[in-house]
Design an enzyme around this catalytic site. Sequence first.
Site, PDB file in Angstrom:
ATOM      1  N   ARG A   1     -11.848  -3.750   8.436  1.00 37.44           N
ATOM      2  CA  ARG A   1     -11.202  -4.377   9.589  1.00 37.44           C
ATOM      3  C   ARG A   1     -11.185  -3.455  10.791  1.00 37.44           C
ATOM      4  NH1 ARG A   1      -6.370  -6.340   5.760  1.00 37.44           N
ATOM      5  NH2 ARG A   1      -7.244  -4.599   4.604  1.00 37.44           N
TER       6      ARG A   1
ATOM      7  N   GLY B   1     -10.142   2.075   6.651  1.00 38.10           N
ATOM      8  CA  GLY B   1     -10.684   2.286   7.984  1.00 38.10           C
ATOM      9  C   GLY B   1     -12.170   2.059   8.077  1.00 38.10           C
TER      10      GLY B   1
ATOM     11  N   ASN C   1       0.826  -1.203   0.000  1.00 39.11           N
ATOM     12  CA  ASN C   1       0.000   0.000   0.000  1.00 39.11           C
ATOM     13  C   ASN C   1       0.862   1.256   0.000  1.00 39.11           C
ATOM     14  OD1 ASN C   1      -2.949  -0.231   0.054  1.00 39.11           O
ATOM     15  ND2 ASN C   1      -2.530  -1.702   1.667  1.00 39.11           N
TER      16      ASN C   1
ATOM     17  N   ASN D   1      -7.202  -9.404   3.848  1.00 38.48           N
ATOM     18  CA  ASN D   1      -8.183  -8.425   3.378  1.00 38.48           C
ATOM     19  C   ASN D   1      -9.547  -9.045   3.099  1.00 38.48           C
ATOM     20  OD1 ASN D   1      -8.052  -9.758   0.937  1.00 38.48           O
ATOM     21  ND2 ASN D   1      -6.609  -8.309   0.055  1.00 38.48           N
ATOM     22  N   ILE D   2     -10.441  -8.216   2.607  1.00 39.64           N
ATOM     23  CA  ILE D   2     -11.833  -8.633   2.438  1.00 39.64           C
ATOM     24  C   ILE D   2     -11.987  -9.762   1.422  1.00 39.64           C
ATOM     25  CG2 ILE D   2     -12.755  -6.379   3.097  1.00 39.64           C
ATOM     26  CD1 ILE D   2     -13.363  -5.962   0.067  1.00 39.64           C
TER      27      ILE D   2
ATOM     28  N   CYS E   1      -6.937   0.351   9.066  1.00 40.21           N
ATOM     29  CA  CYS E   1      -6.512  -0.643   8.079  1.00 40.21           C
ATOM     30  C   CYS E   1      -6.149   0.176   6.848  1.00 40.21           C
ATOM     31  CB  CYS E   1      -7.600  -1.675   7.823  1.00 40.21           C
ATOM     32  SG  CYS E   1      -9.255  -0.990   7.631  1.00 40.21           S
TER      33      CYS E   1
END
Lengths: 713, 735
Positions: free
Chosen positions: B492, B489, B399, B424-425, B486
């Site tokens: 997570r 925001g 990132n 992650n998602i 995260c």
Amino acid sequence: MSADQKHYTGNCAKESNQKPGSTEASIFMRSYLPSAQTEKPIDPPIKKVEPKLLLGEIIVNEVNFVKKCISSENGHEDLWGKLICTNFKVSFIPQNDSSKQSEHLSHILLGEHDIPLTCLDQVVTVNDSKGKKKVLGSNQKLKFNPTELILYCKDLRIIRFCFDEAGPESAKKVCLAIAHYTHPADLHLLFGFEYQGRRYHERKETEINGSVPLVGLQTAVFDRTSDWDREIKRTGASEWRVCSINERYCISLSLPEYIVVPASLADQDLRQFAVYFSDNRIPLWCWNHPNGSSLVRMSNIADPLQQKKIEQRILNAITKSHPQHSEVTRIDLDKGLPNTQDIQSAFSKIRQICVIDSFEESEERWLLQIENSRWLEYVRAFLKQSAEIVYHMEGKIASVVILEEEDRDLNCVVSSLVQLMLDPHYRTISGFQCLVQKEWVMAGHRFLDRCNHLKKNEKEECQLFLLFLDCVWQMINQYPAAFEFTETYLTVLSDSMWIPLFSTFLFNSCFQRSQHLMDFAKAKAIPPTEEDSVYFPPVWEWSQQFTAKEQTLFNNPMYVGKSAACVHNGEVKSFRRTKKAYSASVKGILASVANGLRDGEGTLTRRASFLSELKQDFSTVKAVIESPSEIFFRDWFSRTVDLQGLLLPMTLPSHIALWKLYFLRWVPEACITKGGSITTYHQLCQLVDEIEMLQSRLRQYKGPSPGITQSLA
Amino acid sequence: MFTCARGAHAPEGRGLHASSGTGSALKTEISTRLGSSSTSSFVSAELGCIRPVTCIEPGRGDGQTDYWSRAGAADGSGPNRKPWAPGTGGSTNGDSLDSPTGSHVEWCKQLIAATLSSQISSSTSADPNRENRQDSLEEGLGHHDDSDSELPSDASASLLRCNLPALRYGAQIKMSQNQVPLLPGENVHVTVKDVMYICPFSGLVNGTLTVTDYKLYFIGVERESPFVLDVNLGAISRLETISVPNQGENNKGLELVCKPLFAFLYKEQFPVDGWKVYDATAEYRRQGLPNESWTISKINSNFELCDTYPSVLVIPTNISDEDIRRVGLFRAKHRIPVLSWIHPETQASIVRCSQPLVGPSDRRCKEDERLLQIIMDANAQSHKLTVFDARQSSVADTNKAKDGGYESESFYTNVDLNFLEIPNIHVMRESLRKVKDVVYPTIDEAHWHSAIDQTHWLEYIKLLLAGAVKVADKLESGKTSVVVHCSDGWDRTSQLTSLAMLMLDSYYRTIQGFQVLVEKEWISFGHKFSSRIGHGEDNHSSSERSPLFVQFIDCVWQMTRQFPAAFEFNELFLVTVLDHLYSCLFGTFLYNSEQERTAQVCEKHYDDTHLYKTCFNCSCCVQEVQSKTISLWSYINSQPEDFSNPFFVDYEHHVLYPLVSSRHLELWTGYYARWNPRMRPQVPVHQTLKELLFVRAELQRRLEELQKEAAAHSLSSSSEHSPSHTSGTPLHSAV
């Protein structure tokens, strides 16, 4: 001797599981006791560093300045004290018992840091500096001075002592003594014989002095015809009779003296058949279904030539004893169920995962390891097999004969599980004890070998009884209100296997038991007229181990007894009084569950099809072909459960859980601070007590007539 | 009424189980099974398998087309959607149409259990049998109506009764001419007769299918306890036709049915207004805010600072709005560090935000550094500030390369940076998909545990709980303020902060408090419910979808398992919340942010097709979500007794740390596998407890009455009136 000792604190090691930030007193799930209940006044700690000895117990060896390691991570919980080996136990007496009294189930005979010698599985000595490690057997030499002693216990405890500050020689002596005394050369050297003999005489004296007479036991032990007669009558097995051809064990040494056989078979026939069975074991009647079908257990017939013929004659006789003369189903348990070695190996593995492997390591692959141990798989297999037999008896109204090579292992598990499912009587405490007595002790389960009390032959060792208890626990877990006893009771029962003071788990057969007890009585000058349960009581005499108050923890507050119905549509219809604190015999609570639903229905969802091997094929949509047993199970599960009727276990893997109380109670890391299922148990108990209190107050208003019942109906 | 009962409420589904009568036991299984899809979070459809009879005439075929496309329109397919039948009827391979992932298709296919062999009923049938059936049904429903708002007391309740508790407040159940119970505001779109529903677990059921603008309703023809299947359309994310071997020519394509935002049509009245549950200012006041260090700021009241944040924010007192805006530029999506919870004693706080835009060149922002310093200073107990970055450190680095990043400990003095290493998602989505494969439709009996293990679901639950425990412990034991973020925001971060608060603050463990927690940490702070769940979206496989909220609720469930007496709500509450996450019956979980939610929707744009993409700039819009929809909490708080945990003891100041151990984490089969009839739940202990509580209350009542009587009596006769031990002898022999 120690009537004045108020606090033999429980046999759970005190642990502190310091979760981050938790400073308050912790409640551990492994505790047998609900937290709040344990707040009893604590006596000032007794300063003297003396062991509490039982009658006939002598100190063999002892060593001072020993450190008992409580927590592996931080040492500040460790205790210093004296390590003692007696002829009964390994005892550790903390020097400054400043820590508050442990709040676990107190045991009358054992202190918190005591381990009976029979409970020891392995005695391991370690020398850190030399990097040596030795598993001590009997009469062995130890070439190094141990710095550490690790005791692996059969109840899954692991206890470590450090000898850093102790005299090396005395430490070594104690280790050797422990190792030696855990390997008794003979059964009669087990401490129970010494203890019960002395106890008998002491009690006799007090009896003469006019106090408590020795009372016989409540639980039927099935060593006499009357117990069997009563059982025949209770189950309505009119076509069966008590047979005494094995009196004085003249036919079989592994059968009890009195057995139940088909009425159509004469003693003469039985004598003739007996020789074909392994160990002359004539097939044993276990139980009769109200519909007339019976459960019979049988060993294999060794002679292949005679096998068909003899078996046929036995089966014919069983058929004749069936009111519909329906055909007998013969189920061979050796096929399809794991054998005792498989079971023992599964037990070793699950024990390894639960208590021996480091916590963090086993965390990683927990589910995989649980699966690989196969323990739960075996638990499931036994439950499924038993349910299958239930189907034959209940659904097909057929008598069932279960076969096993020796009829002394798997048959015990399956026959007792089947009866537990079919007969609510066995779900009471006294009934359950009868069941164990009948199907295990009397039927000749070789407890001595399977428990390996004498450490003679590890190959014979098998925790089969524990597997059975686990199966029972699964049923309790699935039907929490169906059993009069709690998981605490099961745990305590399993622990009692390793205390050699009771006759229940000490012998391989009734014959062995009577032999030993006869010799014992002679040696201890006990009159031969005395009942053996008086001078060598079975484990069922719980008052030997626990006070009445502690015993209330055996009672399930949710248990609903036989008589029915109280809350319905907002009305308390009838309400039977509870018998004792914490034992809710609150009758008929469950009827109320059906509140607002149509008759015969309930909200307790019972809707799983039980189809064991059902394969769903979605690509080809077609009606599923179910076997009759699958239909039977599905049907049963679609109905509301009558907790006082047939009870079938749910047997998908997702329904079979790990018995955490048993397997994880010694693992400090696995204890939930301030939580755990014990909190709900405690609340239920409180509630039931409250209800009882209210009832009694109501009764005072209403008078002795069943007023409340009437007025509220 | 039914609808949400089946499609959305687990408990009612169960109620149906129990009450539907022995004869229909099997069939009810089916219905709940089918309804299940709605609960299976992001892929929530399993209707379909339309099997036209071979003799269907072209005209009929058109009729069918018509029916489905109408249904589609009602469901919100805009013009941009593919019309169902014409487009797909001829295509041969459904998967190619818009098959997102093979596994999804596979999943759906497996789920799909309905085969509808249908003819369109152009008029009401003249079939006498049918009429009879309807009559009998009507009786049942009439009965249902009568006993609407009170507990049923008649033991011979019909099948329908069991759904009562779901929504019993003032619901006027209308019956369409086809005897489909309708919610207020619900309209029937089409009715199809002689439909066959084939359940994989049993046989065929004949019946009538009705589609309304909210649900799909199927009722069997059987008179006694007819089989009912009721799925709300919100739960359906696609329809699929699959061929049946002997009629293989009908291998049809796949089609998504978009989720209708029925919430805007739902007109149920509840005595409690759930929208009033959460008032940000009141909640911060409860926490003791504002105080000398923190202020409740209006800086974002028009969502100008950050369009995904709530309008009410708590920020430090001594920082200027100008500085805050600068910080906004330095934080992803302008999600600046704001206070979310403050410890009542230590003043240590939980602060949430998004990642700093550090970038590969290690940009700095003086204002941001100062803000964190001020946050640290606001807590006199500690000279440190801990930043918990929920991400995996490697991902955080990636990132950073992409202009995101994390707080460098060398620039931010006194800051401890911790990575919680939570994936992650997308990973979570995939994991839950695997969970579904494990529990449905068949389970691998021999490898149950390893199959669960391979989903890694519990592993992630463990990571989350462990992260939250770290956050909570840092505050409680370390007395140190923490910053949680995260990337953006809102995923997570919401999970971690809300779980930590649940551990720290017993208020959030009450029914009301939990609602506030969800409203605050999730809804107001812009967890993108709409994108994550896919409300009203057609893109079934959108990579934006992820079951983060489900995962959070799962964590809460794990905590309730470990602390059975610490939570005021019960499992049904959690399941209900999740059900309505997908049901679209309530407005609670609609939209992505507070701004979208409070944005004014003009009547012109207000139709049931494309609501969720509202026009923010249209001046003629006057309505707000809150006034147009009903809050889930209205429903729940109208019957709190159904959702309360009888074991609850208010451990007011207890901080609860769940034991984050594989030994205690379990797959929540009561939720994920509840529709699998073979995996039914075990007898709940709390049921017994409830009964006991009832007995106690009843006895207490009787006792009080008697005491009053006795008192009155003793007054008149002026005799001894002690209630307990002084009353004559016979009383004691009562036992």
